[in-house]
Motif scaffolding. Structure first.
Motif, PDB file in Angstrom:
ATOM      1  N   HIS A 194      18.256  26.248  73.632  1.00 47.07           N
ATOM      2  CA  HIS A 194      18.703  24.973  73.988  1.00 47.07           C
ATOM      3  C   HIS A 194      17.498  24.182  74.622  1.00 47.07           C
ATOM      4  CE1 HIS A 194      22.959  26.802  75.408  1.00 47.07           C
ATOM      5  NE2 HIS A 194      22.690  26.801  74.340  1.00 47.07           N
ATOM      6  N   PHE A 195      17.382  22.956  73.968  1.00 48.91           N
ATOM      7  CA  PHE A 195      16.276  22.145  74.340  1.00 48.91           C
ATOM      8  C   PHE A 195      16.942  20.973  75.411  1.00 48.91           C
ATOM      9  CE2 PHE A 195      15.532  22.921  69.803  1.00 48.91           C
ATOM     10  CZ  PHE A 195      14.143  23.884  70.041  1.00 48.91           C
ATOM     11  N   THR A 196      15.926  20.708  76.653  1.00 49.99           N
ATOM     12  CA  THR A 196      16.365  19.754  77.372  1.00 49.99           C
ATOM     13  C   THR A 196      15.722  18.543  76.914  1.00 49.99           C
ATOM     14  OG1 THR A 196      14.575  20.273  78.735  1.00 49.99           O
ATOM     15  CG2 THR A 196      16.772  21.064  79.457  1.00 49.99           C
ATOM     16  N   GLU A 227      23.322  21.117  56.649  1.00 49.69           N
ATOM     17  CA  GLU A 227      22.735  19.862  56.549  1.00 49.69           C
ATOM     18  C   GLU A 227      21.370  19.582  57.769  1.00 49.69           C
ATOM     19  OE1 GLU A 227      25.748  16.524  56.190  1.00 49.69           O
ATOM     20  OE2 GLU A 227      26.650  18.207  57.359  1.00 49.69           O
ATOM     21  N   SER A 228      20.700  18.621  57.402  1.00 45.19           N
ATOM     22  CA  SER A 228      19.562  18.401  58.213  1.00 45.19           C
ATOM     23  C   SER A 228      20.193  18.183  59.730  1.00 45.19           C
ATOM     24  CB  SER A 228      18.943  16.965  57.786  1.00 45.19           C
ATOM     25  OG  SER A 228      17.764  16.792  58.811  1.00 45.19           O
ATOM     26  N   GLY A 229      19.713  19.039  60.762  1.00 43.52           N
ATOM     27  CA  GLY A 229      19.957  18.766  62.102  1.00 43.52           C
ATOM     28  C   GLY A 229      20.965  19.787  62.414  1.00 43.52           C
ATOM     29  N   SER A 230      21.324  20.795  61.692  1.00 42.06           N
ATOM     30  CA  SER A 230      22.631  22.068  62.118  1.00 42.06           C
ATOM     31  C   SER A 230      21.797  23.053  62.718  1.00 42.06           C
ATOM     32  CB  SER A 230      23.051  22.351  60.661  1.00 42.06           C
ATOM     33  OG  SER A 230      22.047  22.732  59.916  1.00 42.06           O
ATOM     34  N   GLY A 231      20.434  22.964  62.750  1.00 43.19           N
ATOM     35  CA  GLY A 231      19.873  24.104  63.681  1.00 43.19           C
ATOM     36  C   GLY A 231      19.203  25.062  62.610  1.00 43.19           C
ATOM     37  N   LYS A 232      19.000  25.225  61.483  1.00 41.35           N
ATOM     38  CA  LYS A 232      18.639  26.323  60.556  1.00 41.35           C
ATOM     39  C   LYS A 232      17.093  26.478  60.996  1.00 41.35           C
ATOM     40  CE  LYS A 232      18.798  23.461  56.753  1.00 41.35           C
ATOM     41  NZ  LYS A 232      19.257  22.134  57.589  1.00 41.35           N
ATOM     42  N   SER A 233      16.234  25.456  61.148  1.00 43.17           N
ATOM     43  CA  SER A 233      14.945  25.841  61.446  1.00 43.17           C
ATOM     44  C   SER A 233      14.670  26.434  62.918  1.00 43.17           C
ATOM     45  CB  SER A 233      14.034  24.455  61.434  1.00 43.17           C
ATOM     46  OG  SER A 233      13.951  24.149  60.154  1.00 43.17           O
ATOM     47  N   THR A 234      15.346  25.893  63.802  1.00 43.89           N
ATOM     48  CA  THR A 234      15.282  26.325  65.205  1.00 43.89           C
ATOM     49  C   THR A 234      15.768  28.003  65.442  1.00 43.89           C
ATOM     50  OG1 THR A 234      15.649  24.109  66.039  1.00 43.89           O
ATOM     51  CG2 THR A 234      15.860  25.795  67.733  1.00 43.89           C
ATOM     52  N   LEU A 235      16.900  28.192  64.389  1.00 44.05           N
ATOM     53  CA  LEU A 235      17.487  29.453  64.467  1.00 44.05           C
ATOM     54  C   LEU A 235      16.180  30.590  63.832  1.00 44.05           C
ATOM     55  CD1 LEU A 235      19.226  31.855  64.907  1.00 44.05           C
ATOM     56  CD2 LEU A 235      20.639  31.044  62.740  1.00 44.05           C
TER      57      LEU A 235
HETATM   58  N1  ATP Z   1      11.583  20.636  70.229  1.00 45.64           N
HETATM   59  C1  ATP Z   1      12.777  20.192  70.337  1.00 45.64           C
HETATM   60  N2  ATP Z   1      13.010  19.463  71.380  1.00 45.64           N
HETATM   61  C2  ATP Z   1      14.457  18.759  71.369  1.00 45.64           C
HETATM   62  N3  ATP Z   1      15.148  18.818  70.053  1.00 45.64           N
HETATM   63  C3  ATP Z   1      14.967  19.690  69.338  1.00 45.64           C
HETATM   64  C4  ATP Z   1      13.585  20.319  69.075  1.00 45.64           C
HETATM   65  N4  ATP Z   1      13.573  21.044  67.975  1.00 45.64           N
HETATM   66  C5  ATP Z   1      14.603  20.647  67.185  1.00 45.64           C
HETATM   67  N5  ATP Z   1      15.539  19.862  68.231  1.00 45.64           N
HETATM   68  C6  ATP Z   1      16.668  19.456  67.900  1.00 45.64           C
HETATM   69  O1  ATP Z   1      17.770  20.397  67.398  1.00 45.64           O
HETATM   70  C7  ATP Z   1      18.559  20.279  66.337  1.00 45.64           C
HETATM   71  C8  ATP Z   1      18.600  21.082  65.208  1.00 45.64           C
HETATM   72  O2  ATP Z   1      17.112  20.868  64.516  1.00 45.64           O
HETATM   73  P1  ATP Z   1      16.603  21.817  63.420  1.00 45.64           P
HETATM   74  O3  ATP Z   1      15.349  21.343  62.973  1.00 45.64           O
HETATM   75  O4  ATP Z   1      16.470  23.147  63.742  1.00 45.64           O
HETATM   76  O5  ATP Z   1      17.505  21.507  62.350  1.00 45.64           O
HETATM   77  P2  ATP Z   1      17.557  21.843  60.942  1.00 45.64           P
HETATM   78  O6  ATP Z   1      19.100  22.298  60.317  1.00 45.64           O
HETATM   79  O7  ATP Z   1      16.662  22.643  60.547  1.00 45.64           O
HETATM   80  O8  ATP Z   1      17.161  20.339  60.105  1.00 45.64           O
HETATM   81  P3  ATP Z   1      16.202  19.957  59.105  1.00 45.64           P
HETATM   82  O9  ATP Z   1      16.627  20.663  57.729  1.00 45.64           O
HETATM   83  O10 ATP Z   1      16.051  18.671  59.142  1.00 45.64           O
HETATM   84  O11 ATP Z   1      14.932  20.753  59.355  1.00 45.64           O
HETATM   85  C9  ATP Z   1      18.271  18.756  66.245  1.00 45.64           C
HETATM   86  O12 ATP Z   1      19.215  17.856  66.608  1.00 45.64           O
HETATM   87  C10 ATP Z   1      16.961  18.486  66.468  1.00 45.64           C
HETATM   88  O13 ATP Z   1      16.704  17.148  66.915  1.00 45.64           O
END
Ligand code: ATP
Length: 440
Positions: free
Chosen positions: A21-23, A57-65
């Motif tokens: 989670h990000f604040t 899709e973009s923003g679904s959280g793939k990269s963060t996971l």
């Molecule tokens: N460092 C951060 N601080 C706050 N919010 C973040 C941070 N990194 C990612 N997010 C948010 O977390 C959510 C998931 O982002 P993430 O980049 O993981 O998605 P994604 O599926 O990989 O998208 P993309 O395909 O565009 O890279 C988004 O709402 C993004 O704005």
């Protein structure tokens, strides 16, 4: 792809209830204003030699996971067991010896390679970081071996050149060579071909699969494109706003998708049409919502073509449906109806209800009874009460719990269409009585 992996064997990686989670932002008193649950309760197991696709899709959280799995971002809670050891509580110095084994291939080859380093220096750099070589000549031999494996031949001709002298596809081969030079076991590839021309994408993907067999690699493959995932992956997790909505064998996901979001992604894959290239179709009903304010209940419900009364309809959905209607009606209807509702900004919008302030509340209630069921997105199916209160009309919504994962036909699906199973820590509409049948 997996070759004879034994699903009874100990998994290489096992992820339990992972949260990152990000604040976002603080107010003047330093209090946190919002939380983005970029990864929200993810579970999976990965065996050696498998390829797991993370699709959404973009923003679904793939990269963060993906980044959480390598602890490039610190997870908020949960477990990531790699060869039996939990990475989540480890400090960076505890992680350092493991970094040789855990690698990442990034999307953009231009941003990934240092333009000031020769190819020999750039590709060989991780060897020095991990203390795997002692002499320059030794490092160059490792680099030659790796360049040959990624198809940059004759390798010695590349050593003293610079990345910008190469084409996009060749640069991505360099990035792959650098990621694999330390002989990792576990590799996360984050959209590794998205920045490349269509003409070279398939070759780079084939190369990744060849290297996987040769070097006994386990991949997590991140992509927004289900067709690419099908080509690469044994199993696929479909992510939506930080959660898996469907998770299972890649073949099943294509032959018999069980979540409406998976079906939507599948139908968005361009189909070659009679001699012409198919156009990319759009997903239903707009874009992925703001992750800081995810919809209640099932997060996909506002866009779902099959959403019904328990899917999490809330006050904001009714406001959105009215606004959508008013972009489509004729000017007289627009005048009449907007007058009846007054300014929507003045409505008190909550999860369980909306209170409209109205000059003619009886007329407004009558309108809602008559036209509510025709509003877009099935929002009115969840309305349990329309009550006139002196100068207001109160519209109440019934229970809308967030779906928990359940087994459906050999895969995991989080969708009430398969039976209402409630996620205990989910975002719900309605009182605690909806939590009678709960799961993680
Ligand atoms: N460092 C951060 N601080 C706050 N919010 C973040 C941070 N990194 C990612 N997010 C948010 O977390 C959510 C998931 O982002 P993430 O980049 O993981 O998605 P994604 O599926 O990989 O998208 P993309 O395909 O565009 O890279 C988004 O709402 C993004 O704005």
């Amino acid at each position: 792809m997996v070759t004879g992996s034994d699903s009874d064997a100990e998994p290489l990686m096992s992820v339990r209830d992972l949260n990152t989670h990000f604040t976002t932002g603080r107010n003047l008193l330093g209090r946190t204003q919002g939380v983005v649950k970029a990864v929200d309760g993810v579970n999976f197991e990965l065996h050696r030699g498998e390829v797991l696709g993370l699709v959404g899709e973009s923003g679904s959280g793939k990269s963060t996971l993906g980044r959480s799995l390598l602890k490039l971002v610190q997870p908020t809670s949960g477990e990531i067991r790699y060869q039996g050891r939990d990475l989540v509580p480890m400090s960076e110095s505890q992680m350092r010896p493991m970094r040789r084994e855990l690698s990442m291939i990034f999307q953009d080859p231009n941003a990934s390679m240092n333009p000031a380093m020769t190819i020999a220096q750039g590709v060989g750099h991780p060897l020095w970081i991990h203390g795997m070589v002692e002499t320059r000549a030794e490092a160059r031999e490792w680099v030659v071996d790796m360049l040959e494996r990624v198809g940059l031949q004759p390798a010695r001709n590349y050593l003293d050149r610079y990345p910008e002298e190469l084409s996009g596809g060749q640069k991505q081969r360099l990035v792959i060579a650098r990621s694999l030079i330390t002989k990792p076991s576990f590799v996360i590839a984050d959209e590794p071909v998205a920045a490349l021309d269509m003409s070279v994408r398939a070759r780079v993907l084939e190369l990744m699969l060849e290297l996987q067999e040769e070097l006994d690699l386990t991949y997590v493959f991140i992509t927004h494109d289900l067709a690419t995932a099908r080509f690469m992956c044994d199993r696929i997790g479909i992510l939506y706003l930080g959660r898996f909505v469907e998770y299972g064998d890649a073949d099943l996901m294509f032959s018999d998708p069980q979540h409406p979001y998976t079906r939507a992604l599948l139908s968005a894959i361009p189909q070659p049409e009679a001699g012409r290239r198919g156009r990319e179709k759009t997903l239903p009903r707009g874009e992925i919502p703001d992750a800081a304010r995810p919809p209640a209940g099932c997060r996909f419900h506002p866009r779902c073509p099959q959403a019904f009364e328990v899917c999490g309809w809330e006050g904001q959905d009714l406001i959105d449906a009215l606004e959508e209607r008013w972009t489509q009606v004729d000017p007289e209807t627009y005048e009449r109806e907007t007058k009846l509702f007054g300014k929507l900004d003045n409505a008190e919008v909550a999860r369980e209800s909306v209170r409209f302030s109205a000059s003619a509340p009886e007329d407004l209630a009558e309108w809602l009874h008559e036209h509510g069921p025709n509003l877009h997105a099935n929002v009115f199916s969840a309305v349990t009460e329309v009550r006139v209160e002196s100068s207001h009309v109160l519209v109440r919504f019934g229970a809308g719990p967030e779906p928990a994962m359940q087994k459906v036909d050999r895969r995991d699906v989080a969708c009430h269409l398969h039976g209402v199973l409630v996620r205990e820590s989910g975002v719900h509409v309605g009182g605690p009585e909806v939590l009678h049948q709960t799961a993680r």
